[in-house]
Design a protein around this motif. Structure first.
Motif, PDB file in Angstrom:
ATOM      1  N   VAL A 271       5.120  -0.157   0.147  1.00 40.12           N
ATOM      2  CA  VAL A 271       4.907  -1.693  -0.152  1.00 40.12           C
ATOM      3  C   VAL A 271       4.040  -2.239   0.818  1.00 40.12           C
ATOM      4  O   VAL A 271       3.341  -3.335   0.595  1.00 40.12           O
ATOM      5  CB  VAL A 271       6.466  -2.413  -0.232  1.00 40.12           C
ATOM      6  CG1 VAL A 271       6.987  -1.956  -1.512  1.00 40.12           C
ATOM      7  CG2 VAL A 271       6.889  -2.234   0.818  1.00 40.12           C
ATOM      8  N   SER A 272       3.700  -1.723   2.093  1.00 34.82           N
ATOM      9  CA  SER A 272       2.990  -2.482   3.118  1.00 34.82           C
ATOM     10  C   SER A 272       1.497  -1.801   3.077  1.00 34.82           C
ATOM     11  O   SER A 272       0.775  -2.253   3.638  1.00 34.82           O
ATOM     12  CB  SER A 272       3.565  -1.986   4.606  1.00 34.82           C
ATOM     13  OG  SER A 272       3.486  -0.577   4.801  1.00 34.82           O
ATOM     14  N   ALA A 273       1.231  -0.857   2.101  1.00 32.60           N
ATOM     15  CA  ALA A 273      -0.135  -0.115   2.267  1.00 32.60           C
ATOM     16  C   ALA A 273      -1.061  -0.734   1.704  1.00 32.60           C
ATOM     17  O   ALA A 273      -2.385  -0.887   2.516  1.00 32.60           O
ATOM     18  CB  ALA A 273       0.043   1.480   1.522  1.00 32.60           C
TER      19      ALA A 273
ATOM     20  N   CYS B 294      -2.586  -7.244   2.070  1.00 33.17           N
ATOM     21  CA  CYS B 294      -2.577  -7.534   3.472  1.00 33.17           C
ATOM     22  C   CYS B 294      -2.324  -6.414   4.531  1.00 33.17           C
ATOM     23  O   CYS B 294      -2.915  -6.452   5.431  1.00 33.17           O
ATOM     24  CB  CYS B 294      -1.476  -8.566   3.858  1.00 33.17           C
ATOM     25  SG  CYS B 294      -1.776 -10.115   3.336  1.00 33.17           S
ATOM     26  N   GLY B 295      -1.784  -5.278   3.902  1.00 26.31           N
ATOM     27  CA  GLY B 295      -1.438  -4.105   4.916  1.00 26.31           C
ATOM     28  C   GLY B 295      -2.770  -3.372   4.977  1.00 26.31           C
ATOM     29  O   GLY B 295      -3.127  -2.896   6.229  1.00 26.31           O
ATOM     30  N   ALA B 296      -3.712  -3.358   3.933  1.00 23.33           N
ATOM     31  CA  ALA B 296      -4.726  -2.777   4.071  1.00 23.33           C
ATOM     32  C   ALA B 296      -5.962  -3.533   4.801  1.00 23.33           C
ATOM     33  O   ALA B 296      -6.781  -3.052   5.683  1.00 23.33           O
ATOM     34  CB  ALA B 296      -5.582  -2.450   2.769  1.00 23.33           C
TER      35      ALA B 296
ATOM     36  N   GLN C 239       4.554  -9.844  -0.226  1.00 23.71           N
ATOM     37  CA  GLN C 239       4.368  -8.622   0.259  1.00 23.71           C
ATOM     38  C   GLN C 239       5.382  -8.371   1.400  1.00 23.71           C
ATOM     39  O   GLN C 239       5.871  -7.531   1.672  1.00 23.71           O
ATOM     40  CB  GLN C 239       3.151  -8.085   0.437  1.00 23.71           C
ATOM     41  CG  GLN C 239       2.788  -6.642   0.944  1.00 23.71           C
ATOM     42  CD  GLN C 239       1.631  -6.249   1.204  1.00 23.71           C
ATOM     43  OE1 GLN C 239       0.595  -7.179   1.499  1.00 23.71           O
ATOM     44  NE2 GLN C 239       1.246  -5.083   1.294  1.00 23.71           N
ATOM     45  N   GLN C 240       5.242  -9.590   2.383  1.00 20.19           N
ATOM     46  CA  GLN C 240       6.210  -9.558   3.639  1.00 20.19           C
ATOM     47  C   GLN C 240       7.575  -9.473   2.928  1.00 20.19           C
ATOM     48  O   GLN C 240       8.486  -8.651   3.617  1.00 20.19           O
ATOM     49  CB  GLN C 240       5.958 -10.751   4.438  1.00 20.19           C
ATOM     50  CG  GLN C 240       6.959 -10.875   5.539  1.00 20.19           C
ATOM     51  CD  GLN C 240       6.800 -12.031   6.374  1.00 20.19           C
ATOM     52  OE1 GLN C 240       5.984 -12.141   7.052  1.00 20.19           O
ATOM     53  NE2 GLN C 240       7.348 -13.489   6.010  1.00 20.19           N
ATOM     54  N   LEU C 241       8.152 -10.126   2.058  1.00 25.79           N
ATOM     55  CA  LEU C 241       9.420 -10.258   1.592  1.00 25.79           C
ATOM     56  C   LEU C 241       9.775  -8.814   1.083  1.00 25.79           C
ATOM     57  O   LEU C 241      10.712  -8.308   1.503  1.00 25.79           O
ATOM     58  CB  LEU C 241       9.589 -11.233   0.523  1.00 25.79           C
ATOM     59  CG  LEU C 241      10.858 -11.244  -0.012  1.00 25.79           C
ATOM     60  CD1 LEU C 241      12.216 -11.626   0.855  1.00 25.79           C
ATOM     61  CD2 LEU C 241      10.865 -12.352  -1.137  1.00 25.79           C
TER      62      LEU C 241
ATOM     63  N   THR D 293       7.415  -2.754  -6.468  1.00 23.63           N
ATOM     64  CA  THR D 293       6.953  -1.695  -6.019  1.00 23.63           C
ATOM     65  C   THR D 293       5.440  -2.081  -5.266  1.00 23.63           C
ATOM     66  O   THR D 293       5.099  -1.375  -4.347  1.00 23.63           O
ATOM     67  CB  THR D 293       6.610  -0.665  -6.876  1.00 23.63           C
ATOM     68  OG1 THR D 293       5.529  -1.048  -7.708  1.00 23.63           O
ATOM     69  CG2 THR D 293       8.017  -0.219  -7.435  1.00 23.63           C
ATOM     70  N   LEU D 294       5.042  -3.255  -5.758  1.00 29.71           N
ATOM     71  CA  LEU D 294       3.727  -3.832  -5.347  1.00 29.71           C
ATOM     72  C   LEU D 294       2.477  -3.007  -5.680  1.00 29.71           C
ATOM     73  O   LEU D 294       1.381  -2.914  -5.020  1.00 29.71           O
ATOM     74  CB  LEU D 294       3.415  -4.146  -3.702  1.00 29.71           C
ATOM     75  CG  LEU D 294       4.313  -5.318  -3.513  1.00 29.71           C
ATOM     76  CD1 LEU D 294       4.222  -5.678  -2.095  1.00 29.71           C
ATOM     77  CD2 LEU D 294       4.182  -6.392  -4.420  1.00 29.71           C
ATOM     78  N   LYS D 295       2.684  -1.864  -6.613  1.00 31.91           N
ATOM     79  CA  LYS D 295       1.406  -1.027  -7.138  1.00 31.91           C
ATOM     80  C   LYS D 295       0.877  -1.867  -7.971  1.00 31.91           C
ATOM     81  O   LYS D 295       1.136  -2.475  -8.909  1.00 31.91           O
ATOM     82  CB  LYS D 295       2.257   0.264  -7.783  1.00 31.91           C
ATOM     83  CG  LYS D 295       2.930   1.114  -6.720  1.00 31.91           C
ATOM     84  CD  LYS D 295       3.310   2.413  -7.278  1.00 31.91           C
ATOM     85  CE  LYS D 295       4.035   3.233  -6.503  1.00 31.91           C
ATOM     86  NZ  LYS D 295       4.521   4.524  -7.007  1.00 31.91           N
ATOM     87  N   ARG D 296      -0.482  -1.663  -7.926  1.00 24.98           N
ATOM     88  CA  ARG D 296      -1.484  -2.342  -8.651  1.00 24.98           C
ATOM     89  C   ARG D 296      -1.199  -1.965 -10.093  1.00 24.98           C
ATOM     90  O   ARG D 296      -1.160  -0.670 -10.407  1.00 24.98           O
ATOM     91  CB  ARG D 296      -2.858  -2.161  -8.471  1.00 24.98           C
ATOM     92  CG  ARG D 296      -3.190  -2.829  -7.007  1.00 24.98           C
ATOM     93  CD  ARG D 296      -4.491  -2.698  -6.554  1.00 24.98           C
ATOM     94  NE  ARG D 296      -4.863  -3.055  -5.254  1.00 24.98           N
ATOM     95  CZ  ARG D 296      -5.934  -4.143  -4.921  1.00 24.98           C
ATOM     96  NH1 ARG D 296      -6.646  -4.343  -5.872  1.00 24.98           N
ATOM     97  NH2 ARG D 296      -6.172  -4.277  -3.523  1.00 24.98           N
ATOM     98  N   ILE D 297      -1.297  -2.694 -11.145  1.00 18.63           N
ATOM     99  CA  ILE D 297      -1.246  -2.498 -12.634  1.00 18.63           C
ATOM    100  C   ILE D 297      -2.392  -3.242 -13.126  1.00 18.63           C
ATOM    101  O   ILE D 297      -2.888  -4.236 -12.885  1.00 18.63           O
ATOM    102  CB  ILE D 297       0.214  -3.040 -13.138  1.00 18.63           C
ATOM    103  CG1 ILE D 297       0.271  -4.372 -12.899  1.00 18.63           C
ATOM    104  CG2 ILE D 297       1.257  -2.193 -12.439  1.00 18.63           C
ATOM    105  CD1 ILE D 297       1.546  -5.021 -13.522  1.00 18.63           C
ATOM    106  N   ASP D 298      -2.793  -2.544 -14.398  1.00 18.49           N
ATOM    107  CA  ASP D 298      -3.873  -3.035 -14.911  1.00 18.49           C
ATOM    108  C   ASP D 298      -3.751  -3.520 -16.482  1.00 18.49           C
ATOM    109  O   ASP D 298      -4.586  -3.887 -17.197  1.00 18.49           O
ATOM    110  CB  ASP D 298      -5.166  -1.993 -15.240  1.00 18.49           C
ATOM    111  CG  ASP D 298      -4.478  -0.527 -15.937  1.00 18.49           C
ATOM    112  OD1 ASP D 298      -3.563  -0.670 -16.356  1.00 18.49           O
ATOM    113  OD2 ASP D 298      -5.273   0.440 -15.966  1.00 18.49           O
TER     114      ASP D 298
END
Length: 286
Positions: free
Chosen positions: A112-114, A117-119, A152-154, A252-257
């Motif tokens: 979730v941090s990748a 803001c993680g990048a 994302q922090q949460l 999960t914070l995975k990008r979706i299209d």
């Protein structure tokens, strides 16, 4: 309200509360308090008998070219606000108290941090996870409350709480509180005070563009097309750079299209007048 600067004093105060059978809520902050923080405090007062607020500008979550030195520090004014709200303890440690000489531990939360803001802020979430883990161990709260403005922090904090079996009684004890907004929709943030009047007015383009993009996505427009229009609206509206504008799975914070059956979130970070603003909004699943 008692203000505490030393860890041994904090532990004594918490032990006294526990001996009296009191429940404890924690609201971690970096100070420069605004109505968003006070909303967290009011929510905390409904969750526990006693409320502890921490104020600590955490150096480990700032990058080398970020605004650590400029970050507003308004402890006296913050203290007055918290006392008015009925907070019991203000935990305001120094950097040396939080990170004593020889400190050598960092917590990384993968997944979730990748991205996001993680990048764009390498090391940021390791700093967040480490300091929040320390706060949990110092205060040992029954519940802890965080704003949803930094979604994302949460997610990072919830993942860390699960993975490290921290002392909160269950994962639902890490509570997200909805974002508080100005009348024009801009999310409240301590960094908003960096903006002059002109750029503060222009900053309202961020929530407006996000709402428009969400309407398009929920209406069936391709996600990539709606996001491209969002970015263009920000750049045309006074923002100088967009770090990211993305649709992601809310957990999960995975990008979706494309929208599916799971809750989604629109996440954006953009720069205006040398200030980086973040925001996120829920998107109705398909």
């Amino acid at each position: 309200m008692r203000t505490i600067h030393r860890l041994d004093q904090l532990r004594n105060e918490i032990a006294s509360l526990r001996a009296e059978g009191e429940s404890v809520a924690l609201v971690p902050t970096m100070g420069a308090l605004h109505e968003g923080h006070l909303t967290l405090v009011r929510a905390a007062l409904k969750q526990a008998n006693r409320v502890v607020v921490s104020i600590f500008v955490n150096p480990t979550q700032f990058g080398p070219n970020e605004d650590l030195d400029a970050y507003p520090r308004t402890l006296e004014a913050d203290s007055a606000l918290l006392e008015q709200e009925g907070v019991d303890l203000l935990w305001a440690p120094s950097a040396d108290e939080m990170y004593p000489d020889g400190f050598a531990t960092s917590i990384g939360v993968d997944g979730v941090s990748a991205d996001f803001c993680g990048a764009s802020r390498p090391g940021h979430f390791a700093g967040v996870a480490t300091v929040v883990c320390k706060l949990f161990n110092q205060v040992r709260p029954d519940v802890a409350l965080f704003g949803e403005k930094d979604w994302q922090q949460l997610a990072v904090i919830r993942r860390m709480g699960r993975d490290l079996d921290l002392t909160l009684p269950h994962v639902d004890a890490i509570i997200g509180v909805p974002t508080v907004r100005e009348e024009d929709g801009l999310a409240l943030s301590s960094r908003n005070r960096y903006l002059d009047a002109e750029h503060r007015t222009k900053a309202a383009a961020l929530p407006a563009a996000m709402r428009e993009a969400i309407a398009k996505i929920e209406g069936g427009e391709p996600v990539a097309q709606a996001l491209a229009k969002l970015e263009q609206a920000l750049l045309s509206g006074g923002f100088s750079k967009v770090d990211y504008a993305a649709l992601a799975d809310a957990q999960t914070l995975k990008r979706i299209d494309a929208l599916g059956d799971r809750p989604a979130r629109l996440l954006v970070a953009a720069h205006i007048q040398n200030t980086r603003l973040i925001d996120n909004m829920a998107v109705r699943s398909g």
